[in-house]
Design a protein around this motif. Structure first.
Motif, PDB file in Angstrom:
ATOM      1  N   GLU A  19      -5.092   1.969  -4.687  1.00 41.99           N
ATOM      2  CA  GLU A  19      -3.719   1.510  -4.925  1.00 41.99           C
ATOM      3  C   GLU A  19      -2.715   2.585  -4.506  1.00 41.99           C
ATOM      4  N   TRP A  20      -3.022   3.825  -4.820  1.00 46.72           N
ATOM      5  CA  TRP A  20      -2.167   4.934  -4.408  1.00 46.72           C
ATOM      6  C   TRP A  20      -2.061   4.964  -2.877  1.00 46.72           C
ATOM      7  N   CYS A  21      -3.192   4.791  -2.209  1.00 41.61           N
ATOM      8  CA  CYS A  21      -3.248   4.770  -0.748  1.00 41.61           C
ATOM      9  C   CYS A  21      -2.342   3.680  -0.184  1.00 41.61           C
ATOM     10  N   ARG A  22      -2.430   2.512  -0.769  1.00 43.91           N
ATOM     11  CA  ARG A  22      -1.603   1.397  -0.309  1.00 43.91           C
ATOM     12  C   ARG A  22      -0.118   1.726  -0.413  1.00 43.91           C
ATOM     13  N   ARG A  23       0.295   2.246  -1.550  1.00 42.95           N
ATOM     14  CA  ARG A  23       1.713   2.587  -1.736  1.00 42.95           C
ATOM     15  C   ARG A  23       2.173   3.661  -0.755  1.00 42.95           C
ATOM     16  N   GLU A  24       1.359   4.712  -0.591  1.00 41.53           N
ATOM     17  CA  GLU A  24       1.722   5.805   0.305  1.00 41.53           C
ATOM     18  C   GLU A  24       1.788   5.328   1.757  1.00 41.53           C
ATOM     19  N   ALA A  25       0.808   4.522   2.167  1.00 43.35           N
ATOM     20  CA  ALA A  25       0.785   4.012   3.541  1.00 43.35           C
ATOM     21  C   ALA A  25       2.021   3.150   3.812  1.00 43.35           C
ATOM     22  N   GLU A  26       2.334   2.270   2.873  1.00 38.77           N
ATOM     23  CA  GLU A  26       3.505   1.419   3.048  1.00 38.77           C
ATOM     24  C   GLU A  26       4.786   2.235   3.116  1.00 38.77           C
ATOM     25  N   LEU A  28       5.153   5.019   4.449  1.00 37.47           N
ATOM     26  CA  LEU A  28       5.210   5.640   5.775  1.00 37.47           C
ATOM     27  C   LEU A  28       5.265   4.613   6.907  1.00 37.47           C
ATOM     28  N   GLY A  29       5.276   3.330   6.561  1.00 42.22           N
ATOM     29  CA  GLY A  29       5.321   2.282   7.569  1.00 42.22           C
ATOM     30  C   GLY A  29       3.993   2.030   8.263  1.00 42.22           C
ATOM     31  N   LEU A  30       2.896   2.426   7.614  1.00 40.30           N
ATOM     32  CA  LEU A  30       1.565   2.227   8.189  1.00 40.30           C
ATOM     33  C   LEU A  30       0.977   0.898   7.747  1.00 40.30           C
ATOM     34  N   SER A  31       0.168   0.305   8.592  1.00 41.02           N
ATOM     35  CA  SER A  31      -0.635  -0.843   8.202  1.00 41.02           C
ATOM     36  C   SER A  31      -2.083  -0.381   8.156  1.00 41.02           C
ATOM     37  N   GLY A  32      -2.966  -1.247   7.677  1.00 40.38           N
ATOM     38  CA  GLY A  32      -4.380  -0.884   7.642  1.00 40.38           C
ATOM     39  C   GLY A  32      -5.095  -1.441   6.438  1.00 40.38           C
ATOM     40  N   THR A  33      -6.216  -0.792   6.117  1.00 38.68           N
ATOM     41  CA  THR A  33      -7.069  -1.248   5.024  1.00 38.68           C
ATOM     42  C   THR A  33      -7.634  -0.056   4.264  1.00 38.68           C
ATOM     43  N   VAL A  34      -8.060  -0.312   3.027  1.00 37.75           N
ATOM     44  CA  VAL A  34      -8.738   0.699   2.227  1.00 37.75           C
ATOM     45  C   VAL A  34      -9.769   0.001   1.351  1.00 37.75           C
ATOM     46  N   ARG A  35     -10.920   0.657   1.137  1.00 40.34           N
ATOM     47  CA  ARG A  35     -11.956   0.104   0.261  1.00 40.34           C
ATOM     48  C   ARG A  35     -12.862   1.209  -0.240  1.00 40.34           C
ATOM     49  N   ASN A  36     -13.517   0.937  -1.383  1.00 41.04           N
ATOM     50  CA  ASN A  36     -14.554   1.820  -1.902  1.00 41.04           C
ATOM     51  C   ASN A  36     -15.854   1.533  -1.163  1.00 41.04           C
ATOM     52  N   LEU A  37     -16.620   2.571  -0.865  1.00 40.53           N
ATOM     53  CA  LEU A  37     -17.939   2.413  -0.262  1.00 40.53           C
ATOM     54  C   LEU A  37     -19.009   2.696  -1.309  1.00 40.53           C
ATOM     55  N   PRO A  38     -20.208   2.143  -1.134  1.00 45.41           N
ATOM     56  CA  PRO A  38     -21.274   2.299  -2.128  1.00 45.41           C
ATOM     57  C   PRO A  38     -21.680   3.747  -2.390  1.00 45.41           C
ATOM     58  N   ALA A  55       0.994  12.466   8.560  1.00 49.78           N
ATOM     59  CA  ALA A  55       1.594  12.628   7.231  1.00 49.78           C
ATOM     60  C   ALA A  55       0.687  12.032   6.163  1.00 49.78           C
ATOM     61  N   MET A  56       0.036  10.916   6.486  1.00 50.08           N
ATOM     62  CA  MET A  56      -0.884  10.293   5.523  1.00 50.08           C
ATOM     63  C   MET A  56      -2.090  11.189   5.288  1.00 50.08           C
ATOM     64  N   LEU A  57      -2.567  11.849   6.323  1.00 52.49           N
ATOM     65  CA  LEU A  57      -3.681  12.785   6.155  1.00 52.49           C
ATOM     66  C   LEU A  57      -3.307  13.885   5.169  1.00 52.49           C
ATOM     67  N   THR A  58      -2.125  14.430   5.305  1.00 50.55           N
ATOM     68  CA  THR A  58      -1.659  15.462   4.375  1.00 50.55           C
ATOM     69  C   THR A  58      -1.624  14.925   2.949  1.00 50.55           C
ATOM     70  N   ARG A  59      -1.127  13.724   2.773  1.00 46.67           N
ATOM     71  CA  ARG A  59      -1.058  13.120   1.436  1.00 46.67           C
ATOM     72  C   ARG A  59      -2.451  12.827   0.888  1.00 46.67           C
ATOM     73  N   CYS A  60      -3.350  12.334   1.739  1.00 50.49           N
ATOM     74  CA  CYS A  60      -4.700  11.990   1.284  1.00 50.49           C
ATOM     75  C   CYS A  60      -5.489  13.218   0.844  1.00 50.49           C
ATOM     76  N   ARG A  61      -5.195  14.360   1.396  1.00 48.91           N
ATOM     77  CA  ARG A  61      -5.894  15.580   0.984  1.00 48.91           C
ATOM     78  C   ARG A  61      -5.630  15.901  -0.479  1.00 48.91           C
TER      79      ARG A  61
END
Length: 91
Positions: A19-26, A28-38, A55-61
């Protein structure tokens, strides 16, 4: 358009990372997807201009407050823009 797949490892599931990823991406004007992996990682694909993806890479770190990011693997992908930023079911 730049499309980059991030594989984020550490304590990133069960802490609101998607959810944090979605908010941050939006923001920054980014589109895309996010999911948990097993395996306990989070996979995200960010699509947009290079500066916004960087910029998203910096935030994701850092991630949301409860997360502890250990590493982020990056791979360019061939993916067209999607409509907005979507949280996918775990996979």
């Amino acid at each position: 358009m730049n499309a980059t797949r991030f594989i984020i490892s550490g304590r990133v599931q069960g802490v609101g990372y998607r959810e944090w990823c979605r908010r941050e991406a939006e923001s920054l004007g980014l589109s895309g997807t996010v999911r948990n992996l097993p395996d306990g990682t989070v996979e995200a694909v960010f699509i947009g201009d290079s500066a916004a993806v960087d910029a998203m890479l910096t935030r994701c770190r850092k991630g949301p407050p409860a997360a502890e990011v250990v590493s982020i693997g990056l791979d360019p992908v061939d993916m067209k823009a999607v409509d907005g930023f979507v949280i996918l079911p775990s996979g």
